[in-house]
Design a protein around this motif. Sequence first.
Motif, PDB file in Angstrom:
ATOM      1  N   ALA A 260       0.483   4.389  -2.548  1.00  0.00           N
ATOM      2  CA  ALA A 260       0.364   5.779  -2.088  1.00  0.00           C
ATOM      3  C   ALA A 260       1.434   6.653  -2.735  1.00  0.00           C
ATOM      4  O   ALA A 260       1.161   7.794  -3.142  1.00  0.00           O
TER       5      ALA A 260
ATOM      6  N   ILE B  64       0.475   7.356  -6.382  1.00  0.00           N
ATOM      7  CA  ILE B  64      -0.628   8.316  -6.471  1.00  0.00           C
ATOM      8  C   ILE B  64      -0.119   9.726  -6.183  1.00  0.00           C
ATOM      9  O   ILE B  64      -0.495  10.692  -6.859  1.00  0.00           O
ATOM     10  N   ALA B  65       0.763   9.860  -5.174  1.00  0.00           N
ATOM     11  CA  ALA B  65       1.320  11.176  -4.840  1.00  0.00           C
ATOM     12  C   ALA B  65       2.178  11.713  -5.981  1.00  0.00           C
ATOM     13  O   ALA B  65       2.108  12.908  -6.323  1.00  0.00           O
TER      14      ALA B  65
ATOM     15  N   PRO C 261       0.801  -1.229   0.000  1.00  0.00           N
ATOM     16  CA  PRO C 261       0.000   0.000   0.000  1.00  0.00           C
ATOM     17  C   PRO C 261       0.832   1.276   0.000  1.00  0.00           C
ATOM     18  O   PRO C 261       0.418   2.295  -0.555  1.00  0.00           O
ATOM     19  N   GLY C 262       2.022   1.213   0.618  1.00  0.00           N
ATOM     20  CA  GLY C 262       2.905   2.382   0.600  1.00  0.00           C
ATOM     21  C   GLY C 262       3.377   2.727  -0.804  1.00  0.00           C
ATOM     22  O   GLY C 262       3.525   3.911  -1.144  1.00  0.00           O
TER      23      GLY C 262
END
Length: 207
Positions: A98, A101-102, A94-95
């Motif tokens: 993230a 996406i960032a 998940p990191g």
Amino acid sequence: MKQKYFIDSHKGATAIAVIAMMAWHGAWDQTAAWVYLALHGSYGVFWVLKSRIFGDKSWEAATGLGYGLVIWGGLSLYWIGPWLLMSRGVEPHPGILALCIALYCSGVFLHFASDMQKHMHLAHRPGVLLSDGLWSRSRNPNYLGELLIYASFVILPLHWAPPLVLLAFMSIIWIPNMRRKDRSLARYPEFQTWKARSGLLFPKILK
């Protein structure tokens, strides 16, 4: 035909291509596949809208069908990433999701906002060097934004091949274009001052 027709059609077809890959690999329950579709698919839509509203005049050049197909084929190398993602059933931490996406959000802001600033500058201040706003510390914030966008695409598959495709595009197309633009802008008296306080791609912070 104009070069932009081949580029725009390919960008616009990306979402369809990714959905087709999801169907082929049965990746409907693969979270990373949906994230990839959201990122690269939306970017393709944004690109087509940008082309229609404030497109880059450099893509207005006429080209033949042969070279147009070369453009299509070259851009299709970016589709290696989603294929590797889905064919291998990759589910990044998940990191990592993230982070991608960032990177994508940051890249979309830089790319489209700086291109809009350039479009408005050329329309209302022709003949004046663009060296303020997003362009004050980087001479190519639009390319920097595009780099962040594509970084999000090539990280997701967790494979060495997509980053190599991005590095190839940077080496063969992006960097030569940036250096060519520098040589063209050197005709402005204030260019050297701007060059001293800005980076070719990454912002120069300490100057």
